[in-house]
Write an enzyme that holds these catalytic residues in place. Structure first.
Site, short mmCIF file in Angstrom:
data_model
loop_
_atom_site.label_atom_id
_atom_site.label_comp_id
_atom_site.label_asym_id
_atom_site.label_seq_id
_atom_site.Cartn_x
_atom_site.Cartn_y
_atom_site.Cartn_z
N GLY A 47 37.82 -53.14 5.55
CA GLY A 47 36.79 -52.18 5.16
C GLY A 47 37.36 -50.83 4.80
O GLY A 47 36.86 -49.80 5.23
N SER A 52 36.13 -47.40 1.55
CA SER A 52 35.23 -46.27 1.70
C SER A 52 35.23 -45.81 3.15
O SER A 52 35.77 -46.48 4.03
CB SER A 52 33.80 -46.64 1.28
OG SER A 52 33.28 -47.64 2.13
N GLY A 53 34.61 -44.65 3.40
CA GLY A 53 34.39 -44.18 4.75
C GLY A 53 35.64 -43.99 5.58
O GLY A 53 36.70 -43.62 5.08
N GLY A 76 49.45 -65.00 15.95
CA GLY A 76 50.83 -65.45 15.91
C GLY A 76 51.71 -64.68 14.95
O GLY A 76 52.94 -64.81 14.98
N TYR A 105 22.51 -54.20 14.98
CA TYR A 105 23.69 -53.33 14.89
C TYR A 105 24.22 -52.99 16.28
O TYR A 105 25.43 -53.06 16.53
CB TYR A 105 23.34 -52.06 14.12
CG TYR A 105 24.52 -51.13 13.95
CD1 TYR A 105 25.53 -51.43 13.05
CD2 TYR A 105 24.62 -49.96 14.70
CE1 TYR A 105 26.62 -50.58 12.89
CE2 TYR A 105 25.70 -49.11 14.54
CZ TYR A 105 26.70 -49.42 13.63
OH TYR A 105 27.79 -48.58 13.50
#
Length: 311
Positions: free
Chosen positions: A25, A28-29, A141, A179
């Site tokens: 992710g 962005s952000g 691993g 959430y």
């Protein structure tokens, strides 16, 4: 002082040349800010997201830096277990025998629509928890000695419990409760991973989770209903709102700071350890979630206890 995450975290003089990091992710952000910070510190960064153009932009930013950081982009849809496996395979090809030094389980979001994935799991729970669980399991691993696994949780985890039946249904769906549940799962997962690594793995790998802060500028609030998203946009213009760079500071701190090199199974905020909720700290709840996650994914339980071990 520059408003970079590494400077906010007090680790701007550290160097990660020769190390490889996967930041999920990261188009962005706070994920993007984390990836850029690691690049400035000299790491090779595997940038992950779903949009090729956004990914290429982050890679270009890192490659154009004055330090030795480099980057590549891998696209993967976290609602698709095959996509998660493909990301793990691509990471393995990059790291080879050297192993992965830093794994940031950051991808996720707030989703308003009630829907089940192909696994029959509520979408938020699969993207925010099951996908990083699977990715970590597939890369265990391939982690280097003293690797660090860092998972983005949230203070939203407080005040909830995980109903393992509810994650298989969207009856009476609440986007906020979904959430909350996923962020509680992130904290419990990181703690249980830390415990199992300490007991069953001698490579010195650590696992911690953190709260990045409320970040209107991250894009998270675009998923909220109109009145709340509008209020969040206004909040982003106030001087006390957390910026994505500030939100990424704790992630970078956990990745680099010497004082947390041996910390594992803990929860952090503002570059300091913080107690998570009572439910997040419950070893039996952590253990139940770990087992149930493997069952939902249809995979072998990672770091499973030996016969006779207590749960």
């Amino acid at each position: 002082m520059r408003n970079y995450p590494e400077d906010i975290a007090g680790v701007g003089d550290e160097r990660l040349v020769g190390e490889t990091a996967l930041v999920t992710g990261s188009t962005s952000g706070i994920g993007r800010e984390t990836a850029r910070a690691l690049g400035r510190l000299g790491a090779h960064v595997i940038v992950h997201g779903r949009d090729e153009d956004d990914g290429a932009e982050v890679v270009d930013e890192i490659d154009a830096g004055v330090n030795e950081g480099t980057a590549e982009f891998v696209a993967a849809d976290f609602a698709d277990p095959e996509g998660v496996s493909a990301l793990a395979d691509a990471t393995r090809r990059t790291t080879g025998d050297e192993g992965l030094d830093l794994l940031f389980n950051n991808a996720g979001g707030y989703f308003r629509e009630a829907r089940l994935t192909d696994l029959g799991v509520e979408y938020t729970f699969q993207v925010n928890h099951l996908a990083p669980y699977q990715l970590t399991a597939e890369l265990l691993g391939d982690l280097a000695d003293d690797a660090r696994v860092i998972t983005t949780s949230s203070e939203a985890h407080r005040g909830d419990q995980i109903d393992l039946d509810a994650v298989r249904s969207v009856d009476e769906f609440s986007s906020w409760r979904a959430y909350q549940r996923s962020k509680l799962a992130n904290a419990q997962f990181a703690a249980e991973l830390g415990s199992r690594l300490r007991e069953r793995d001698d490579r010195g790998v650590t696992s911690n989770s953190f709260h990045p802060g409320a970040i209107p500028g991250s894009g998270f609030f675009r998923h909220l209903p109109a009145p709340l998203s509008g209020a969040a946009s206004a909040l982003g213009r106030l001087p006390f709102a957390t910026t994505p760079a500030e939100g990424a500071a704790t992630a970078v701190y956990l990745a680099v700071a010497d004082e947390v090199a041996d910390a594992t199974g803990r929860y952090f905020a503002d570059c300091r350890e913080k107690k998570p909720s009572t439910e997040a700290q419950d070893p039996r709840a952590q253990h139940r979630l770990w087992e149930a996650s493997a069952e939902l994914l249809g995979i072998d339980e990672p770091l499973a206890p030996s016969a006779g071990d207590e749960p």
